[in-house]
Enzyme design. Structure first.
Site, PDB file in Angstrom:
ATOM      1  N   HIS A  45      -7.728  -5.502  -0.158  1.00  0.00           N
ATOM      2  CA  HIS A  45      -6.549  -4.662   0.045  1.00  0.00           C
ATOM      3  C   HIS A  45      -5.526  -5.312   0.979  1.00  0.00           C
ATOM      4  O   HIS A  45      -4.325  -5.066   0.838  1.00  0.00           O
ATOM      5  CB  HIS A  45      -6.975  -3.304   0.604  1.00  0.00           C
ATOM      6  CG  HIS A  45      -5.866  -2.294   0.656  1.00  0.00           C
ATOM      7  ND1 HIS A  45      -5.210  -1.848  -0.473  1.00  0.00           N
ATOM      8  CD2 HIS A  45      -5.276  -1.662   1.708  1.00  0.00           C
ATOM      9  CE1 HIS A  45      -4.282  -0.977  -0.129  1.00  0.00           C
ATOM     10  NE2 HIS A  45      -4.297  -0.846   1.180  1.00  0.00           N
TER      11      HIS A  45
ATOM     12  N   ASP B 279     -10.048  -4.836  -4.075  1.00  0.00           N
ATOM     13  CA  ASP B 279      -9.343  -3.860  -3.238  1.00  0.00           C
ATOM     14  C   ASP B 279     -10.202  -2.603  -3.126  1.00  0.00           C
ATOM     15  O   ASP B 279     -10.483  -1.938  -4.130  1.00  0.00           O
ATOM     16  CB  ASP B 279      -7.984  -3.536  -3.857  1.00  0.00           C
ATOM     17  CG  ASP B 279      -7.092  -2.727  -2.931  1.00  0.00           C
ATOM     18  OD1 ASP B 279      -7.619  -1.892  -2.173  1.00  0.00           O
ATOM     19  OD2 ASP B 279      -5.873  -2.927  -2.968  1.00  0.00           O
TER      20      ASP B 279
ATOM     21  N   SER C 158       0.833  -1.201   0.000  1.00  0.00           N
ATOM     22  CA  SER C 158       0.000   0.000   0.000  1.00  0.00           C
ATOM     23  C   SER C 158       0.873   1.259   0.000  1.00  0.00           C
ATOM     24  O   SER C 158       1.642   1.475  -0.923  1.00  0.00           O
ATOM     25  CB  SER C 158      -0.962  -0.030   1.194  1.00  0.00           C
ATOM     26  OG  SER C 158      -1.945   0.959   1.076  1.00  0.00           O
TER      27      SER C 158
END
Length: 246
Positions: free
Chosen positions: A226, A196, A99
């Protein structure tokens, strides 16, 4: 056992370092996450089983490191990562960025490309403060940030709200990697779940279109979210690392 690195900026970074052969692996965590997360611990265990060097650490204001989250910004956390890479590892490393960690990895690649053997982006979120977080706020929220300096918003992963500051967004504008040339002179593997909720599949596609790279590949995983932390997803990450080290 947790160890600590004192940085040149006066911050104290908590870390776990595993000795082993190179190229080592450095895990770069996400926004308001820490080095005790599923992916970081799984990869450390895997690295130990392979006899490979591994480093996981907490950015300042995260986990067991000094500072408070609300005082930090992308630039600070990238500085933390650069010091960890420079002072705690030897030779080129494989950066695994999750991320926000994917953005941090790209900033490191731009700053010290010779220290990067390869890059694995897991739901990588370059430029997210500018491209998704700020546009996703309401007009009232944006006004409050500009006038009051910060707001709190719900965190979709636990009960601790995110504190979003004006400093975070202003600094983010200075750390963008998708608006200027981005040369990645090493292999890159990107992984993205179709479910996600934080990073759209268009983000890695935009990165592929933007960057100059001799070997960049994207794997889309149907129904992965995610977190990208199911056993199958975790095995994909280690397979990518193995491919980059062979």
């Amino acid at each position: 056992m947790v160890e600590y690195l004192d940085t040149s900026a006066g911050r104290k970074l908590a870390y776990h370092k595993t000795q082993g052969r190179g190229p080592g692996v450095v895990f770069l965590g996400g926004f308001m996450s820490d080095m005790s997360g599923t992916k970081a611990v799984f990869l450390e265990d895997w690295a130990k089983s392979q006899g490979r060097a591994f480093l996981r650490f907490d950015y300042s204001g995260h986990g067991e490191s000094s500072g408070t989250f609300a005082e930090g910004c992308i630039g600070d956390w990238a500085e933390d990562a650069l010091e960890a890479l420079s002072k705690l590892t030897d030779g080129p490393q494989i950066l695994v960025g999750s991320s926000m960690g994917g953005w941090i990895a790209l900033l490191l690649a731009r700053k010290v490309p010779k220290r990067v053997h390869g890059l694995v982006g897991v739901a990588a979120a370059p430029d997210f403060t500018e491209d998704s977080m700020w546009p996703g706020l309401t007009d009232a929220q944006r006004a409050e940030i500009l006038e009051q300096g910060q707001i709190s918003v719900p965190n979709g992963y636990d009960d601790t709200p995110y504190t979003l500051t004006r400093h975070l967004f202003e600094d983010g504008k200075m750390q963008l990697v998708l608006q200027t040339p981005l040369d990645l002179p090493f292999p890159v593997r990107l992984m993205q779940g179709t479910l996600d909720e934080a990073v759209a599949p268009s983000v890695p596609l935009r990165l592929i279109a933007h960057a100059t790279c001799p070997d960049m590949r994207l794997t889309l995983v149907k129904d992965a979210d995610h977190r990208f932390s199911t056993p199958a997803c975790l095995e994909m990450i280690t397979a990518a690392i193995t491919e980059l080290t062979d």
